[in-house]
Design an enzyme around this catalytic site. Structure first.
Site, PDB file in Angstrom:
ATOM      1  N   ASP A  10      -6.533   3.835 -17.319  1.00 51.86           N
ATOM      2  CA  ASP A  10      -7.622   2.904 -17.609  1.00 51.86           C
ATOM      3  C   ASP A  10      -7.873   3.034 -19.102  1.00 51.86           C
ATOM      4  OD1 ASP A  10     -10.088   1.758 -18.125  1.00 51.86           O
ATOM      5  OD2 ASP A  10     -11.074   2.628 -16.359  1.00 51.86           O
ATOM      6  N   ASP A  52      -7.384  -0.434 -13.902  1.00 53.68           N
ATOM      7  CA  ASP A  52      -6.268   0.470 -14.175  1.00 53.68           C
ATOM      8  C   ASP A  52      -4.963  -0.299 -14.319  1.00 53.68           C
ATOM      9  OD1 ASP A  52      -7.202   3.494 -13.654  1.00 53.68           O
ATOM     10  OD2 ASP A  52      -8.367   2.074 -12.451  1.00 53.68           O
ATOM     11  N   GLN A  93     -10.556   5.070 -22.041  1.00 52.12           N
ATOM     12  CA  GLN A  93     -11.255   5.952 -21.082  1.00 52.12           C
ATOM     13  C   GLN A  93     -10.406   7.138 -20.605  1.00 52.12           C
ATOM     14  OE1 GLN A  93     -13.753   4.391 -17.598  1.00 52.12           O
ATOM     15  NE2 GLN A  93     -11.997   5.218 -16.505  1.00 52.12           N
ATOM     16  N   ASN A 103       4.836  15.846 -22.540  1.00 49.10           N
ATOM     17  CA  ASN A 103       4.652  14.970 -21.386  1.00 49.10           C
ATOM     18  C   ASN A 103       3.161  14.778 -21.131  1.00 49.10           C
ATOM     19  OD1 ASN A 103       3.610  16.802 -19.435  1.00 49.10           O
ATOM     20  ND2 ASN A 103       5.696  17.597 -19.131  1.00 49.10           N
ATOM     21  N   TYR A 227     -17.356  14.432 -16.730  1.00 48.75           N
ATOM     22  CA  TYR A 227     -17.003  13.118 -16.202  1.00 48.75           C
ATOM     23  C   TYR A 227     -16.351  12.246 -17.266  1.00 48.75           C
ATOM     24  CZ  TYR A 227     -17.202   8.479 -14.327  1.00 48.75           C
ATOM     25  OH  TYR A 227     -16.847   7.237 -13.887  1.00 48.75           O
ATOM     26  N   LYS A 230     -12.755   8.378 -12.957  1.00 50.25           N
ATOM     27  CA  LYS A 230     -11.982   9.018 -11.904  1.00 50.25           C
ATOM     28  C   LYS A 230     -10.518   8.868 -12.188  1.00 50.25           C
ATOM     29  CE  LYS A 230     -13.637   6.347  -9.224  1.00 50.25           C
ATOM     30  NZ  LYS A 230     -14.088   5.745 -10.472  1.00 50.25           N
ATOM     31  N   ASP A 231      -9.765   9.411 -11.281  1.00 50.31           N
ATOM     32  CA  ASP A 231      -8.332   9.485 -11.404  1.00 50.31           C
ATOM     33  C   ASP A 231      -7.788   8.499 -10.405  1.00 50.31           C
ATOM     34  OD1 ASP A 231      -9.845  10.915  -9.587  1.00 50.31           O
ATOM     35  OD2 ASP A 231      -9.351  12.751 -10.614  1.00 50.31           O
ATOM     36  N   GLN A 240      12.644   2.258   5.097  1.00 48.41           N
ATOM     37  CA  GLN A 240      13.782   1.837   5.951  1.00 48.41           C
ATOM     38  C   GLN A 240      14.905   2.877   6.008  1.00 48.41           C
ATOM     39  OE1 GLN A 240      11.774  -1.828   6.677  1.00 48.41           O
ATOM     40  NE2 GLN A 240      13.475  -0.984   7.784  1.00 48.41           N
ATOM     41  N   ARG A 264     -19.680   5.012 -10.133  1.00 47.48           N
ATOM     42  CA  ARG A 264     -19.887   6.206 -10.973  1.00 47.48           C
ATOM     43  C   ARG A 264     -19.097   7.401 -10.444  1.00 47.48           C
ATOM     44  NH1 ARG A 264     -24.376   4.975 -14.195  1.00 47.48           N
ATOM     45  NH2 ARG A 264     -25.249   2.986 -13.573  1.00 47.48           N
ATOM     46  N   ASP A 285     -19.457  -1.900  -7.859  1.00 47.22           N
ATOM     47  CA  ASP A 285     -18.157  -1.455  -8.407  1.00 47.22           C
ATOM     48  C   ASP A 285     -17.166  -1.147  -7.272  1.00 47.22           C
ATOM     49  OD1 ASP A 285     -19.307  -1.772 -10.853  1.00 47.22           O
ATOM     50  OD2 ASP A 285     -19.137   0.319 -11.476  1.00 47.22           O
TER      51      ASP A 285
HETATM   52  P1  13P Z   1     -13.165   3.676 -13.150  1.00 45.08           P
HETATM   53  O1  13P Z   1     -12.796   5.117 -12.838  1.00 45.08           O
HETATM   54  O2  13P Z   1     -12.351   2.719 -12.364  1.00 45.08           O
HETATM   55  O3  13P Z   1     -13.175   3.423 -14.604  1.00 45.08           O
HETATM   56  O4  13P Z   1     -14.627   3.454 -12.592  1.00 45.08           O
HETATM   57  C1  13P Z   1     -15.695   4.122 -13.139  1.00 45.08           C
HETATM   58  C2  13P Z   1     -16.888   3.987 -12.264  1.00 45.08           C
HETATM   59  O5  13P Z   1     -17.378   4.970 -11.803  1.00 45.08           O
HETATM   60  C3  13P Z   1     -17.393   2.657 -11.959  1.00 45.08           C
HETATM   61  O6  13P Z   1     -18.569   2.711 -11.198  1.00 45.08           O
HETATM   62  P1  13P Z   2      15.988   0.360   9.814  1.00 48.93           P
HETATM   63  O1  13P Z   2      16.209   1.512  10.749  1.00 48.93           O
HETATM   64  O2  13P Z   2      17.237  -0.311   9.386  1.00 48.93           O
HETATM   65  O3  13P Z   2      15.112   0.759   8.655  1.00 48.93           O
HETATM   66  O4  13P Z   2      15.184  -0.787  10.633  1.00 48.93           O
HETATM   67  C1  13P Z   2      13.965  -0.546  11.212  1.00 48.93           C
HETATM   68  C2  13P Z   2      13.161  -1.813  11.134  1.00 48.93           C
HETATM   69  O5  13P Z   2      13.034  -2.400  10.098  1.00 48.93           O
HETATM   70  C3  13P Z   2      12.504  -2.300  12.340  1.00 48.93           C
HETATM   71  O6  13P Z   2      11.253  -2.877  12.029  1.00 48.93           O
HETATM   72 MG    MG Z   3     -10.356   2.461 -12.426  1.00 51.52          MG
HETATM   73 MG    MG Z   4     -13.021   2.170 -16.033  1.00 50.44          MG
END
Ligand code: 13P
Ligand code: 13P
Ligand code: MG
Ligand code: MG
Length: 376
Positions: A10, A52, A93, A103, A227, A230-231, A240, A264, A285
């Site tokens: 986000d 997000d 955010q 990473n 805070y 959120k994640d 399949q 929130r 929200d």
């Molecule tokens: P987000 O984590 O989606 O930004 O939302 C924050 C929030 O708490 C909205 O009420």
């Molecule tokens: P597969 O075993 O080939 O995934 O097929 C299952 C299926 O899609 C039945 O709904």
């Molecule tokens: Mg969000």
């Molecule tokens: Mg947000």
């Protein structure tokens, strides 16, 4: 080997926390196209759920690859600048650090990554959610990979009959455990039934010896120690041929179960399966949303997406979510609508507790005074 990565953040809400601004999506698309042209990525798709934005990417660099993560980081920096320029809400955010160092672990953006040998036909579903937490995937993953009332294949497909292995993270103590299902089913449920702390990180087919599902398991509030939003989680599920059919992977969402993280980051509310077009949580929200984008991965290319919840057969779940939302909203600031104190994303309790500290007195004294004999 192919790696499918969903990296999400986000980086600013339009309006409030409801959606991502089209200029931010356009910037991310432009950057992804550039990376496909320069062959860092095999393919890429930019999608959003609520506020997000997800970069859905295929490549050959493996999970946790510096090149891929730094590309995502730079892209989120760029979309943050757009958010700042437009005065969008909570610009940047989820970017907790100023500098990228290898990473994205612990830096704010969430990611789910899955490396696999592509099968002749490789159907995958990318699930994106807003206004909830990574543990929201626990219930649907249990149903997909361990519940024969949901997944007929567990009973009737010889390649599924031996069951699946669940990898579960303890987000508080940063350790992990593997559950071998069906043998360990009840042990598994004891933990993942508490999704604020225990989160399914991945699921593996015992027969195919392949990873079938991966989730994003970061918890921003724990990372940041305060805070910061959120994640909102993402998840990849392969389908399949010895794994759940697409319909079995979607079926758990026909029940609009309750998740933590609305308003929130501090309320329980039902998770509503919606089309990409309807993924803009507005009422209180919420209710929290989940979008399912289906792709056929072919030679690393993302053929799709199919917007899998854009289907009238999920109308009942949406109606159920609206009813459940009405019911929970009437609790106002009371649990179980409001999260228990220890799970609140932000709270006035520490300041309040400090301010009221000397107004508390032992209950025993009060009782003793009440019971003291009345002197004539
Ligand atoms: P987000 O984590 O989606 O930004 O939302 C924050 C929030 O708490 C909205 O009420
Ligand atoms: P597969 O075993 O080939 O995934 O097929 C299952 C299926 O899609 C039945 O709904
Ligand atoms: Mg969000
Ligand atoms: Mg947000």
């Amino acid at each position: 080997m192919i790696t499918l990565s969903i990296i999400k953040a986000d980086t600013g809400g339009f309006v409030g926390h409801t959606a991502v601004h089209p200029d931010m999506i356009a910037e991310a698309r432009h950057r992804v196209e550039h990376m496909v042209d320069s062959e860092l990525l095999i393919d890429g798709h930019v999608a959003s759920c609520g506020d997000d934005m997800s970069l859905i990417m295929t490549h050959q660099h493996g999970p946790d690859a510096r090149l891929i993560h730094s590309f995502a980081w730079d892209t989120f920096q760029a979309t943050t600048h757009i958010a700042q320029r437009l005065g969008l809400y909570g610009a940047g955010q989820d970017l907790l650090s100023d500098a990228f160092s290898g990473n994205l672990r612990g830096m704010g953006p969430g990611y789910a990554e899955l490396e696999f040998e592509e099968r002749p036909s490789e159907p995958v579903i990318c699930f994106l959610a807003d206004k909830t937490e990574p543990g929201a995937w626990n219930l649907p993953l249990y149903k997909m990979f361990a519940d024969p009332f949901n997944t007929a294949g567990l009973v009737i497909d010889a390649k599924m009959h031996a069951g699946f292995e669940f990898e579960v993270y303890d987000l508080f103590e940063e350790k992990r455990i593997f559950f071998d299902c069906p043998a360990d089913l009840y042990d598994l449920l004891m933990f993942i039934g508490a999704p604020a702390r225990y989160v399914v990180h991945g699921v593996r087919s015992k027969t195919l010896d392949q990873t079938a599902a991966a989730t994003s398991t970061q918890r921003l509030s724990l990372i940041a120690g305060k805070y910061v939003g959120k994640d909102d989680p993402v998840m990849i599920v392969r389908c399949q041929s010895g794994l759940p059919a697409v319909g079995e992977a979607l079926e758990p969402f026909s029940f609009s179960f309750t998740v933590g993280g609305a308003m929130r980051g501090s309320h329980h509310a039902p998770l509503m399966p919606v089309s990409a077009e309807d993924s803009h949580p507005a009422r209180f929200d919420g209710p929290p949303r989940v979008v399912a984008l289906g792709f056929q991965v072919h030679e690393g290319r993302l053929i799709g997406p199919r917007d899998l919840f854009a289907d009238p057969s999920f109308d009942e779940a949406r109606r159920q979510a609206n009813h459940a939302m009405d019911y929970l909203r009437r609790h106002g600031p009371f649990e179980p609508h409001r999260l228990p104190l220890e799970d609140l994303e932000y709270t006035t309790m520490p300041q309040l507790a400090a301010r009221l500290a000397d107004r508390w007195s032992p209950m025993t004294t009060a009782l003793a005074e009440q019971e003291a004999p009345i002197t004539p």
